[in-house]
Design an enzyme around this catalytic site. Structure first.
Site, PDB file in Angstrom:
ATOM      1  N   GLU A   1       0.840  -1.205  -0.001  1.00 49.37           N
ATOM      2  CA  GLU A   1      -0.043  -0.107   0.051  1.00 49.37           C
ATOM      3  C   GLU A   1       0.668   1.341   0.171  1.00 49.37           C
ATOM      4  OE1 GLU A   1      -2.740  -0.255   3.164  1.00 49.37           O
ATOM      5  OE2 GLU A   1      -3.989  -1.869   2.420  1.00 49.37           O
TER       6      GLU A   1
ATOM      7  N   GLU B   1      -5.269  -8.755   1.153  1.00 47.09           N
ATOM      8  CA  GLU B   1      -5.868  -8.447   2.290  1.00 47.09           C
ATOM      9  C   GLU B   1      -7.198  -8.135   2.213  1.00 47.09           C
ATOM     10  OE1 GLU B   1      -4.282  -4.831   4.644  1.00 47.09           O
ATOM     11  OE2 GLU B   1      -2.095  -5.577   4.135  1.00 47.09           O
TER      12      GLU B   1
HETATM   13  C1  PNW Z   1      -4.223  -1.436   5.580  1.00 43.23           C
HETATM   14  N1  PNW Z   1      -7.709   3.756   4.510  1.00 43.23           N
HETATM   15  O1  PNW Z   1      -4.245  -0.357   6.080  1.00 43.23           O
HETATM   16  C2  PNW Z   1      -2.654  -2.062   5.964  1.00 43.23           C
HETATM   17  O2  PNW Z   1      -2.124  -2.702   5.038  1.00 43.23           O
HETATM   18  C3  PNW Z   1      -2.957  -3.130   7.335  1.00 43.23           C
HETATM   19  O3  PNW Z   1      -1.702  -3.018   7.936  1.00 43.23           O
HETATM   20  C4  PNW Z   1      -4.018  -2.441   8.057  1.00 43.23           C
HETATM   21  O4  PNW Z   1      -3.850  -2.943   9.370  1.00 43.23           O
HETATM   22  C5  PNW Z   1      -5.364  -2.706   7.600  1.00 43.23           C
HETATM   23  O5  PNW Z   1      -5.284  -2.073   6.013  1.00 43.23           O
HETATM   24  C6  PNW Z   1      -6.362  -2.320   8.094  1.00 43.23           C
HETATM   25  O6  PNW Z   1      -6.651  -0.980   8.319  1.00 43.23           O
HETATM   26  C7  PNW Z   1      -5.030   0.600   5.436  1.00 43.23           C
HETATM   27  O7  PNW Z   1      -7.530   4.882   5.170  1.00 43.23           O
HETATM   28  C8  PNW Z   1      -5.013   1.880   6.534  1.00 43.23           C
HETATM   29  O8  PNW Z   1      -8.251   3.667   3.545  1.00 43.23           O
HETATM   30  C9  PNW Z   1      -5.960   2.809   5.974  1.00 43.23           C
HETATM   31  C10 PNW Z   1      -6.650   2.818   4.712  1.00 43.23           C
HETATM   32  C11 PNW Z   1      -6.529   1.527   3.935  1.00 43.23           C
HETATM   33  C12 PNW Z   1      -5.772   0.358   4.430  1.00 43.23           C
END
Ligand code: PNW
Length: 453
Positions: free
Chosen positions: A163, A352
Site C-alpha cells: 500500500e 488483504e
Molecule cells: C491496511 N485507508 O491499511 C494495512 O495494510 C494494514 O496494515 C492495516 O492493518 C489494514 O489495512 C486495516 O486498516 C489501511 O484509510 C489503512 O483507506 C488505511 C486505509 C486503508 C488501508
C-alpha cells in the site's frame, strides 16, 4: 456449495510492526512508527508496538495455530530496521528471526509470502528525509537485495511494497500515519520514490535469476459519485485518481494519470522529482498484483478533503468498527476493472481483506458473526469473479491476529484470532473456525453460530 479452483491459495496476513514487539531486541533500531507512536497525540492512548502480540517470541505457537486452521500461505513483512539498524550496516541477527520463522512455516507446510516494506522505515532513513529523498530508493534497493541474497531461495513469493498509497499520502500528506507530515509536495515525491524503488527491486530480483514470484500490493478504494451531477462525477473521478489510479497506472501503463498530474500541478506545483527513465523502471513486468480491499467511498464535490476538493457521504450499508461500509459488490467491480483496464491475465491475489469489530471474549470464545458475514460476502464475490473467468489465484485474510492497528493502536481488532494483550493468550474466534472450514471445503458456505457450539 460453489468451489474455488483446486490450486486456489488460502492465506492469512500480518505485518512486522503490528505483531512482532521485541522492539529493542537483537540489534533492532527504531522505525518511523516507533517514533510516531511516541509522539503524544498521534496514536490512540499512546499505544506502541513495543510488545504488540509478542510474535517475535511466540512465532512457533502462532505458526502451529495457522497449521491447525489449515492455512496454506502466510503473508508477513520484514522489519527493515532489524536488517539495517544503521545506514549501510547489515545486522546478521536480524536475519535469524526470519530464518527461524521460515523454517517453522516450511515444517508445517505453509508457504511464506514476504512483504519487504510494510511501513516501518528505519528512523535513520527518515532523518535524511525518508521517502521524500531519492536516496531512500537506493537504501531500499540495498535492503531488498540483502533479503533476496539471504532468503531468495526460501521465499517463493515477494511483495515489494504494501500500500504505497498509505505510506505516501497518509504518511506525508494527511499526516495520520508515520512520519506524520502534512505536505502534499512531500507526499507526491514519496509516492514516486516508493514506486521507483519497487521497479528497481523487481529488476534486481530478475538480475539475481531467482525463481519465485515478485509483485506489489496496492490498496484500492472504489469510488462512487454521490449524485449524477457533473461536479460530483468529477469529484469521484478525482478521488479515484488519487486513491486508485495514481499507483496502478504507472505500474501497468507506464504513465501517471494525466488528469491527476494536471490537478496536482495546479494544487501543489511541478513534478521536479520525476527523472528520465523512471516511468520505464516503475512499469517493469511483475508476476502478480496484490489487491487489498476493505470498502468503497461515495464522493461529491466539497471541501472536506482540501487537496482533492471532495466531500464524503455515507454509502448507506452496514459499517464495521472502522466506520467502513461493508460493500462486497465494489470488490467484484474492482476485480473486473483491474482485469479489463490494467492487468489483463496477470494473476491477482487478494493480499488483504477483513474487518474490525468490537469483539468480546466470553469463556474463551468470540462469537464474531459480523466478521464471518463480512468474509463470507467478500469470498462469494471472489468466487463469482473466478467463475466468470477472472484470474484470481488466492486470498489472504487480514488479519491472522488482533494487532496494533496503526493510529488506532490496539483499539481495533481485525484478527480471526483474538489476542488477550494482558496474557498474550490466543483464542481462535468463530471466524477462524469458519475460515478453516472454508479452506477445507475450498468453497464458501454459510455457517451459523450454532454450528460451533
Ligand atoms: C491496511 N485507508 O491499511 C494495512 O495494510 C494494514 O496494515 C492495516 O492493518 C489494514 O489495512 C486495516 O486498516 C489501511 O484509510 C489503512 O483507506 C488505511 C486505509 C486503508 C488501508
Amino acid at each position: 456449495m460453489k468451489k474455488f479452483p483446486n490450486d486456489f491459495l488460502w492465506g492469512v496476513a500480518t505485518a512486522s510492526y503490528q505483531i512482532e514487539g521485541a522492539a529493542h531486541e537483537d540489534g533492532r533500531t527504531s522505525s518511523i512508527w516507533d517514533d510516531f507512536a511516541r509522539t503524544p497525540g498521534r496514536v490512540y492512548e499512546g499505544h506502541t508496538g513495543d510488545v504488540a502480540c509478542d510474535h517475535y517470541h511466540r512465532y512457533p505457537e502462532d505458526v502451529q495455530l495457522m497449521k491447525e486452521l489449515g492455512v496454506q500461505a502466510y503473508r508477513f513483512s520484514i522489519s527493515w530496521p532489524r536488517i539495517f539498524p544503521e545506514k549501510g550496516v547489515i545486522n546478521p541477527e536480524g536475519f535469524t528471526f526470519y530464518r527461524r520463522l521460515i523454517t517453522e512455516l516450511k515444517e508445517q507446510g505453509i508457504q511464506p509470502a514476504a512483504t519487504i516494506y510494510h511501513w516501518d522505515l528505519p528512523s535513520w532513513a527518515q532523518a535524511e528525509g525518508g521517502w521524500t529523498n531519492r536516496e531512500t530508493v537506493g537504501h531500499f534497493l540495498q535492503y531488498a537485495q540483502a533479503l533476496f541474497q539471504e532468503f531468495g531461495d526460501e521465499i517463493p513469493v515477494w511483495i515489494t511494497h504494501n500500500e504505497p498509497w498509505c505510506a505516501a499520502f497518509l504518511g506525508y500528506g494527511e499526516g495520520v500515519h508515520a512520519p506524520g507530515h502534512r505536505n502534499w509536495r512531500e507526499a507526491l515525491a514519496a509516492s514516486h520514490h516508493l514506486l521507483l524503488s519497487h521497479g528497481l527491486a523487481v529488476q534486481a530480483y530478475r538480475d539475481m535469476g531467482l525463481q519465485g514470484q515478485i509483485g506489489i500490493t496496492l490498496n484500492f478504494t472504489p469510488t462512487d459519485a454521490a449524485t449524477s451531477s457533473p461536479e460530483d462525477v468529477a469529484a469521484a473521478a478525482r478521488w479515484d485518481g488519487y486513491a486508485n489510479r495514481w499507483f496502478v497506472e504507472p505500474l501497468f501503463k507506464g504513465v501517471y494519470p494525466a488528469d491527476m498530474v494536471a490537478w496536482f500541478e495546479g494544487q501543489v506545483g511541478s513534478f521536479d522529482f520525476l527523472q528520465p527513465g523512471d516511468l520505464a523502471t516503475i512499469a517493469v513486468p511483475i508476476d502478480f498484483l496484490g489487491v487489498n480491499y476493505y470498502s468503497r467511498n461515495v464522493s461529491k464535490q466539497g471541501t472536506e478533503h482540501e487537496l482533492l476538493q471532495v466531500d464524503f457521504q455515507e454509502g448507506g450499508g452496514p459499517v464495521t468498527d472502522m466506520g467502513w461500509e461493508v460493500h462486497p459488490q465494489s470488490l467484484l467491480q474492482l476485480l473486473r476493472r483491474l482485469e479489463a483496464e490494467y492487468v489483463g491475465r496477470l494473476p491477482l491475489y487478494i493480499t488483504e481483506n477483513g474487518a474490525a469489530y468490537p469483539d468480546s471474549l466470553t469463556d474463551g470464545a468470540v462469537h464474531d458473526e459480523d466478521r464471518i458475514s463480512y468474509l463470507q460476502q467478500h469470498l462469494e464475490v471472489c468466487q463469482q469473479f473466478v467463475a466468470e473467468g477472472g484470474n484470481l489465484q488466492g486470498y489472504y485474510v487480514w488479519s491472522f491476529l488482533d494487532n496494533f492497528e496503526w493510529a488506532f493502536g490496539y483499539s481495533k481488532r481485525f484478527g480471526i484470532v483474538y489476542v488477550d494483550y494482558e496474557t498474550q493468550e490466543r483464542f481462535p474466534k468463530d471466524s477462524a473456525r469458519w475460515f478453516a472450514e472454508t479452506i477445507g471445503n475450498n468453497g464458501v458456505k454459510v455457517i451459523k453460530r450454532e454450528d460451533f457450539t
